[in-house]
Design a protein around this motif. Structure first.
Motif, PDB file in Angstrom:
ATOM      1  N   ASP A   1      -2.184  -3.074  17.269  1.00 17.92           N
ATOM      2  CA  ASP A   1      -3.412  -3.787  16.881  1.00 17.92           C
ATOM      3  C   ASP A   1      -3.197  -5.287  17.117  1.00 17.92           C
ATOM      4  O   ASP A   1      -3.663  -6.126  16.364  1.00 17.92           O
ATOM      5  CB  ASP A   1      -3.771  -3.494  15.413  1.00 17.92           C
ATOM      6  CG  ASP A   1      -5.195  -3.931  15.064  1.00 17.92           C
ATOM      7  OD1 ASP A   1      -5.980  -4.218  15.985  1.00 17.92           O
ATOM      8  OD2 ASP A   1      -5.516  -3.998  13.852  1.00 17.92           O
TER       9      ASP A   1
ATOM     10  N   TYR B   1      -1.921  -7.465  14.280  1.00 18.61           N
ATOM     11  CA  TYR B   1      -2.355  -7.023  12.950  1.00 18.61           C
ATOM     12  C   TYR B   1      -1.543  -5.785  12.540  1.00 18.61           C
ATOM     13  O   TYR B   1      -1.920  -5.035  11.650  1.00 18.61           O
ATOM     14  CB  TYR B   1      -3.867  -6.781  12.908  1.00 18.61           C
ATOM     15  CG  TYR B   1      -4.615  -8.106  12.919  1.00 18.61           C
ATOM     16  CD1 TYR B   1      -4.783  -8.835  11.750  1.00 18.61           C
ATOM     17  CD2 TYR B   1      -5.098  -8.647  14.102  1.00 18.61           C
ATOM     18  CE1 TYR B   1      -5.431 -10.073  11.752  1.00 18.61           C
ATOM     19  CE2 TYR B   1      -5.742  -9.878  14.123  1.00 18.61           C
ATOM     20  CZ  TYR B   1      -5.902 -10.584  12.940  1.00 18.61           C
ATOM     21  OH  TYR B   1      -6.531 -11.804  12.937  1.00 18.61           O
TER      22      TYR B   1
ATOM     23  N   HIS C   1      -0.554  -3.973   5.239  1.00 15.27           N
ATOM     24  CA  HIS C   1       0.210  -2.949   5.951  1.00 15.27           C
ATOM     25  C   HIS C   1       1.155  -3.629   6.924  1.00 15.27           C
ATOM     26  O   HIS C   1       0.911  -4.745   7.363  1.00 15.27           O
ATOM     27  CB  HIS C   1      -0.736  -2.042   6.734  1.00 15.27           C
ATOM     28  CG  HIS C   1      -1.746  -2.822   7.529  1.00 15.27           C
ATOM     29  ND1 HIS C   1      -3.010  -3.115   7.050  1.00 15.27           N
ATOM     30  CD2 HIS C   1      -1.686  -3.403   8.754  1.00 15.27           C
ATOM     31  CE1 HIS C   1      -3.664  -3.830   7.943  1.00 15.27           C
ATOM     32  NE2 HIS C   1      -2.890  -4.031   8.991  1.00 15.27           N
TER      33      HIS C   1
ATOM     34  N   PHE D   1     -10.507   2.801  11.090  1.00 19.38           N
ATOM     35  CA  PHE D   1     -10.535   3.059  12.532  1.00 19.38           C
ATOM     36  C   PHE D   1     -10.897   4.523  12.805  1.00 19.38           C
ATOM     37  O   PHE D   1     -10.527   5.074  13.829  1.00 19.38           O
ATOM     38  CB  PHE D   1      -9.165   2.726  13.149  1.00 19.38           C
ATOM     39  CG  PHE D   1      -8.837   1.251  13.175  1.00 19.38           C
ATOM     40  CD1 PHE D   1      -9.741   0.293  12.746  1.00 19.38           C
ATOM     41  CD2 PHE D   1      -7.614   0.799  13.658  1.00 19.38           C
ATOM     42  CE1 PHE D   1      -9.435  -1.069  12.769  1.00 19.38           C
ATOM     43  CE2 PHE D   1      -7.301  -0.555  13.700  1.00 19.38           C
ATOM     44  CZ  PHE D   1      -8.213  -1.492  13.244  1.00 19.38           C
TER      45      PHE D   1
ATOM     46  N   PHE E   1      -6.040   1.443   8.072  1.00 20.38           N
ATOM     47  CA  PHE E   1      -6.463   1.090   9.441  1.00 20.38           C
ATOM     48  C   PHE E   1      -5.874   2.165  10.360  1.00 20.38           C
ATOM     49  O   PHE E   1      -5.956   3.339  10.034  1.00 20.38           O
ATOM     50  CB  PHE E   1      -6.055  -0.352   9.758  1.00 20.38           C
ATOM     51  CG  PHE E   1      -6.810  -1.343   8.899  1.00 20.38           C
ATOM     52  CD1 PHE E   1      -8.015  -1.879   9.325  1.00 20.38           C
ATOM     53  CD2 PHE E   1      -6.341  -1.710   7.626  1.00 20.38           C
ATOM     54  CE1 PHE E   1      -8.739  -2.757   8.519  1.00 20.38           C
ATOM     55  CE2 PHE E   1      -7.057  -2.579   6.819  1.00 20.38           C
ATOM     56  CZ  PHE E   1      -8.256  -3.104   7.272  1.00 20.38           C
TER      57      PHE E   1
ATOM     58  N   ASN F   1      -5.124 -11.601   5.246  1.00 18.76           N
ATOM     59  CA  ASN F   1      -5.993 -10.654   5.943  1.00 18.76           C
ATOM     60  C   ASN F   1      -6.323  -9.416   5.098  1.00 18.76           C
ATOM     61  O   ASN F   1      -5.471  -8.928   4.361  1.00 18.76           O
ATOM     62  CB  ASN F   1      -5.237 -10.223   7.210  1.00 18.76           C
ATOM     63  CG  ASN F   1      -6.046  -9.329   8.092  1.00 18.76           C
ATOM     64  OD1 ASN F   1      -7.065  -9.746   8.635  1.00 18.76           O
ATOM     65  ND2 ASN F   1      -5.609  -8.091   8.233  1.00 18.76           N
TER      66      ASN F   1
ATOM     67  N   GLU G   1      -9.530 -13.159   3.492  1.00 21.04           N
ATOM     68  CA  GLU G   1     -10.593 -12.454   4.210  1.00 21.04           C
ATOM     69  C   GLU G   1     -10.806 -11.085   3.578  1.00 21.04           C
ATOM     70  O   GLU G   1      -9.866 -10.315   3.413  1.00 21.04           O
ATOM     71  CB  GLU G   1     -10.183 -12.288   5.677  1.00 21.04           C
ATOM     72  CG  GLU G   1     -11.209 -11.599   6.514  1.00 21.04           C
ATOM     73  CD  GLU G   1     -10.697 -10.306   7.133  1.00 21.04           C
ATOM     74  OE1 GLU G   1     -11.450  -9.711   7.916  1.00 21.04           O
ATOM     75  OE2 GLU G   1      -9.564  -9.893   6.828  1.00 21.04           O
TER      76      GLU G   1
ATOM     77  N   HIS H   1     -12.608 -12.654  15.762  1.00 22.80           N
ATOM     78  CA  HIS H   1     -12.090 -11.759  16.794  1.00 22.80           C
ATOM     79  C   HIS H   1     -12.511 -10.310  16.594  1.00 22.80           C
ATOM     80  O   HIS H   1     -12.086  -9.442  17.352  1.00 22.80           O
ATOM     81  CB  HIS H   1     -10.557 -11.860  16.782  1.00 22.80           C
ATOM     82  CG  HIS H   1      -9.999 -11.404  15.462  1.00 22.80           C
ATOM     83  ND1 HIS H   1     -10.203 -12.102  14.290  1.00 22.80           N
ATOM     84  CD2 HIS H   1      -9.314 -10.298  15.111  1.00 22.80           C
ATOM     85  CE1 HIS H   1      -9.659 -11.455  13.287  1.00 22.80           C
ATOM     86  NE2 HIS H   1      -9.105 -10.350  13.761  1.00 22.80           N
ATOM     87  N   ASP H   2     -13.308 -10.042  15.565  1.00 23.06           N
ATOM     88  CA  ASP H   2     -13.744  -8.663  15.305  1.00 23.06           C
ATOM     89  C   ASP H   2     -15.226  -8.459  15.596  1.00 23.06           C
ATOM     90  O   ASP H   2     -15.675  -7.320  15.706  1.00 23.06           O
ATOM     91  CB  ASP H   2     -13.530  -8.309  13.821  1.00 23.06           C
ATOM     92  CG  ASP H   2     -12.065  -8.182  13.439  1.00 23.06           C
ATOM     93  OD1 ASP H   2     -11.243  -7.884  14.326  1.00 23.06           O
ATOM     94  OD2 ASP H   2     -11.754  -8.387  12.255  1.00 23.06           O
TER      95      ASP H   2
ATOM     96  N   ARG I   1     -13.709  -4.056  19.990  1.00 24.79           N
ATOM     97  CA  ARG I   1     -13.666  -5.493  19.701  1.00 24.79           C
ATOM     98  C   ARG I   1     -13.133  -6.278  20.901  1.00 24.79           C
ATOM     99  O   ARG I   1     -13.049  -7.498  20.852  1.00 24.79           O
ATOM    100  CB  ARG I   1     -12.796  -5.724  18.458  1.00 24.79           C
ATOM    101  CG  ARG I   1     -13.356  -5.040  17.219  1.00 24.79           C
ATOM    102  CD  ARG I   1     -12.385  -5.067  16.054  1.00 24.79           C
ATOM    103  NE  ARG I   1     -11.171  -4.339  16.357  1.00 24.79           N
ATOM    104  CZ  ARG I   1     -10.137  -4.236  15.527  1.00 24.79           C
ATOM    105  NH1 ARG I   1     -10.178  -4.828  14.355  1.00 24.79           N
ATOM    106  NH2 ARG I   1      -9.060  -3.554  15.872  1.00 24.79           N
TER     107      ARG I   1
ATOM    108  N   ARG J   1     -12.726 -10.686  22.696  1.00 24.76           N
ATOM    109  CA  ARG J   1     -11.341 -11.164  22.814  1.00 24.76           C
ATOM    110  C   ARG J   1     -10.981 -11.473  24.262  1.00 24.76           C
ATOM    111  O   ARG J   1      -9.801 -11.646  24.578  1.00 24.76           O
ATOM    112  CB  ARG J   1     -10.392 -10.102  22.258  1.00 24.76           C
ATOM    113  CG  ARG J   1     -10.655  -9.802  20.792  1.00 24.76           C
ATOM    114  CD  ARG J   1      -9.848  -8.621  20.306  1.00 24.76           C
ATOM    115  NE  ARG J   1     -10.069  -8.402  18.878  1.00 24.76           N
ATOM    116  CZ  ARG J   1      -9.512  -7.444  18.167  1.00 24.76           C
ATOM    117  NH1 ARG J   1      -8.679  -6.597  18.754  1.00 24.76           N
ATOM    118  NH2 ARG J   1      -9.762  -7.309  16.888  1.00 24.76           N
TER     119      ARG J   1
HETATM  120  C1  BGC Z   1      -8.577  -7.959  11.082  1.00 19.98           C
HETATM  121  C2  BGC Z   1      -8.657  -6.942  12.183  1.00 19.98           C
HETATM  122  C3  BGC Z   1      -7.519  -5.961  12.012  1.00 19.98           C
HETATM  123  C4  BGC Z   1      -7.508  -5.377  10.606  1.00 19.98           C
HETATM  124  C5  BGC Z   1      -6.262  -4.624  10.322  1.00 19.98           C
HETATM  125  C6  BGC Z   1      -8.811  -7.146   9.824  1.00 19.98           C
HETATM  126  O1  BGC Z   1      -9.127  -7.875   8.727  1.00 19.98           O
HETATM  127  O2  BGC Z   1      -9.526  -8.968  11.205  1.00 19.98           O
HETATM  128  O3  BGC Z   1      -8.630  -7.511  13.453  1.00 19.98           O
HETATM  129  O4  BGC Z   1      -7.653  -4.918  12.931  1.00 19.98           O
HETATM  130  O5  BGC Z   1      -7.639  -6.381   9.634  1.00 19.98           O
HETATM  131  O6  BGC Z   1      -5.202  -5.486  10.096  1.00 19.98           O
END
Ligand code: BGC
Length: 580
Positions: A82, A85, A125, A170, A189, A225, A299, A364-365, A431, A435
């Motif tokens: 990812d 991430y 994670h 996902f 995720f 995140n 976030e 980016h999402d 996404r 990007r």
């Molecule tokens: C990020 C994503 C990412 C996900 C898992 C989200 O908050 O913005 O881009 O895939 O967290 O880490």
């Protein structure tokens, strides 16, 4: 006459008429943050992937834009399922992007330019390739309990199946089987992103250490995140097994889709807010020691009531900047001026009174402004982000109005899209289009890289839409953006009050003022021409002068307009200043 005023840690250049200002503001409180997705910003070594030295080489561009800080999507070691991430080592840099020395060099150069650097931290994670997870999978005594492990469930046919019905963001089951433990692990995720167990204090300590480590390296803050996913329900309350989540019953959504379930046990758990406050203490300890604020951004994609809880309450401080995703989540192509006013005022209403608001129009999402709304509204959205009260957060490329690229199935990299296994409908969730490589020029790969091919294809249209072209044009989104960042230095935008009106269903306007310096930002987001009367605002009358106009407007700097009779073309957006 221009004068230099020192306000707390902030230096503001103001004109003679603002001399009385003595309000204290910390560096971050009205800063412009610029999000860089490192993989796609600038490739310095010709491998088709953006990197740290690439970013360092373009820091002057950020300066030129009037940006105060940059937050970098994850740069830590990752197998890139990812793209960062999924972190496999929180204490080292992804070799795709460079070395720790490269990063130190970036910090040094950014410091010289007075640009702060914020890192994206993924505490929910790790990667399934992290040593911690591998040890946990092998029941290593120390790490055994670092992740969420659960026994399988025997289905009617006597086969082992996931512990419950939980679905990943996902898509498909949020549980994957690990033969070495004969157990399932939770991943909210992708399967390569196993969730940490936040009920294990050792995990929490490690997370605090990671934050400390990077703050000591000299970063100005961290963005936390997916923070609302940190905790799952306490299974002990449910007899030692995680309960099923209820089905939403939403039409047209299958059992593999995240929206199939109401996520009452996997997100927004009460314990999260205390954890955020514990993490904030780490930032505060270093802030106090150094007398320089290290900011915590957070976030969470959640309801507005939950979102504003991340500001903290009472003695429990939360994040300095809990992302306000409302301009992304609550507005779309069909939104009109009333929706815009409602969305903005709603956030300001729920936000605790003395906290700073923040405005984010892309990341980016999510689909870019030029694609989510339309290209003609790029300047209007930048006016919102940069001139509404509080902090501005720009995703790279929004300043020049980049649009979503087209990435075919064969070149699709986003794990969320790949997991659909659907070469047709993957576009609905992919996404990758937001990007695609940054568009610097009309050169090879838009000036992003000199490799034979780039990790994602460059978006079509880059020959016209790029930084170099917009830099040399008299009128461009880039020029508008720069004028706006310069304008927001004025007290009316840094400190001033805010009032808004939907003058009709197409025209949204807001007023910002400080002492006798007053501005009206007005935008026609509709498809037809309108005449509006700005005297609907208190104390707006007579003539106003144009400070900034959208690219397609027929007006330019210092043109005069009548407050009581302003004709606005479709998509026209203006920043006006009252004449006194
Ligand atoms: C990020 C994503 C990412 C996900 C898992 C989200 O908050 O913005 O881009 O895939 O967290 O880490």
């Amino acid at each position: 006459m221009w004068q230099l005023l020192v306000i707390g840690t902030l230096v503001v250049v103001v004109q003679g008429r603002y001399e009385n200002i003595n309000v204290k503001q910390d560096w971050w409180e009205t800063a412009v943050f610029y999000q860089i997705y490192p993989r796609s910003f600038m490739d310095s070594d010709g491998d088709g992937v953006g990197d740290i030295n690439g970013i360092t080489s373009r820091l002057e561009y950020l300066k030129e834009l009037g940006v105060d800080a940059t937050w970098l999507s994850p740069i830590f070691k990752s197998p890139n399922h990812d793209f960062g991430y999924d972190i496999s080592d929180y204490y080292s840099i992804n070799p795709d992007y460079g070395t720790i020395e490269d990063f130190e060099q970036l910090l040094k150069k950014a410091g010289e330019l007075n640009i702060k650097v914020i890192l994206d931290f993924v505490p929910n994670h790790s990667s399934n390739e992290s040593d911690w997870f591998i040890k946990s999978s092998n029941r290593d005594e120390y790490y055994s309990d670092w992740y969420i492990w659960e026994n399988g469930h025997m289905n009617d046919r006597g086969q082992k199946s996931p512990p419950n019905n939980w679905v990943s963001l996902f898509s498909k089951s949020a549980w994957s089987y690990m033969p070495s433990r004969d157990q399932y692990y939770l991943h909210q995720f992708g399967p390569s992103q196993p969730d940490f167990n936040y009920r294990n204090p050792v995990v929490v300590e490690e997370m605090k250490n990671i934050i400390k480590f990077w703050l000591e390296k000299g970063v100005a803050g961290m963005k936390i995140n997916a923070v609302n996913h940190l905790f799952e329900v306490d299974k002990d309350v449910y007899g030692g097994r995680y309960p099923n989540e209820p089905i939403t019953g939403k039409p047209g959504i299958g059992p593999d889709d995240y929206g199939f379930l109401d996520h009452i046990y996997t997100k927004d758990q009460e314990e999260t807010y205390d954890m955020v406050s514990q993490l904030r203490d780490v930032f505060d300890a270093i802030t106090i020691r150094d007398n320089l604020t290290r900011v915590m951004m957070s976030e969470a994609s959640t309801s507005i009531k939950n979102a504003v809880r991340y500001y903290g309450s009472g003695n429990h401080a939360g994040a300095h900047i809990p992302f306000n995703l409302a301009l992304i989540a609550d507005l779309n192509k069909n939104s009109d001026a009333r929706d815009i006013k409602y969305t903005i005022d709603r956030w300001l209403t729920y936000k605790p009174l003395r906290k700073q608001a923040n405005w984010v129009s892309g990341n980016h999402d999510k689909s870019r402004v030029a694609s989510r709304f339309r290209g003609e509204l790029v300047d209007a959205f930048n006016m919102l982000v940069l001139l509404l009260p509080g902090i501005a957060i720009t995703y790279m490329g929004e300043e020049i109005g980049m649009a979503n690229g087209f990435v075919p199935w064969s070149e699709t990299r986003d794990p969320r899209a790949c997991r659909t296994d659907d070469p047709v409908n993957f576009v609905e969730v992919s996404r990758d289009p937001v990007r695609t490589p940054f568009q610097w020029s009309n050169g090879k790969h838009a000036g992003f890289s000199n490799a034979d091919s780039t990790w994602l294809p460059v978006a079509e249209g880059y020959e016209q839409l790029n930084v170099a072209a917009q830099r040399s044009a008299v009128r461009s989104h880039y020029q508008v953006y720069r004028s706006l960042t310069a304008l927001r230095m004025r007290p009316a935008f840094r400190l001033g009050r805010y009032e808004s009106l939907a003058l009709n269903s197409d025209v949204y306007a807001f007023k910002r003022w400080y002492n006798d310096d007053t501005y009206v930002v007005v935008m026609n987001v509709g498809r037809v021409y309108h005449v509006v009367n700005l005297t609907a605002f208190d104390l707006i009358f007579g003539q106003l002068e144009v400070e900034v106009s959208s690219v397609l407007s027929s007006r330019t700097y210092s043109d005069s307009v009548q407050a009581n009779y302003l004709d606005l073309a479709a998509d026209e957006a203006l920043v006006l200043r009252m004449q006194v």
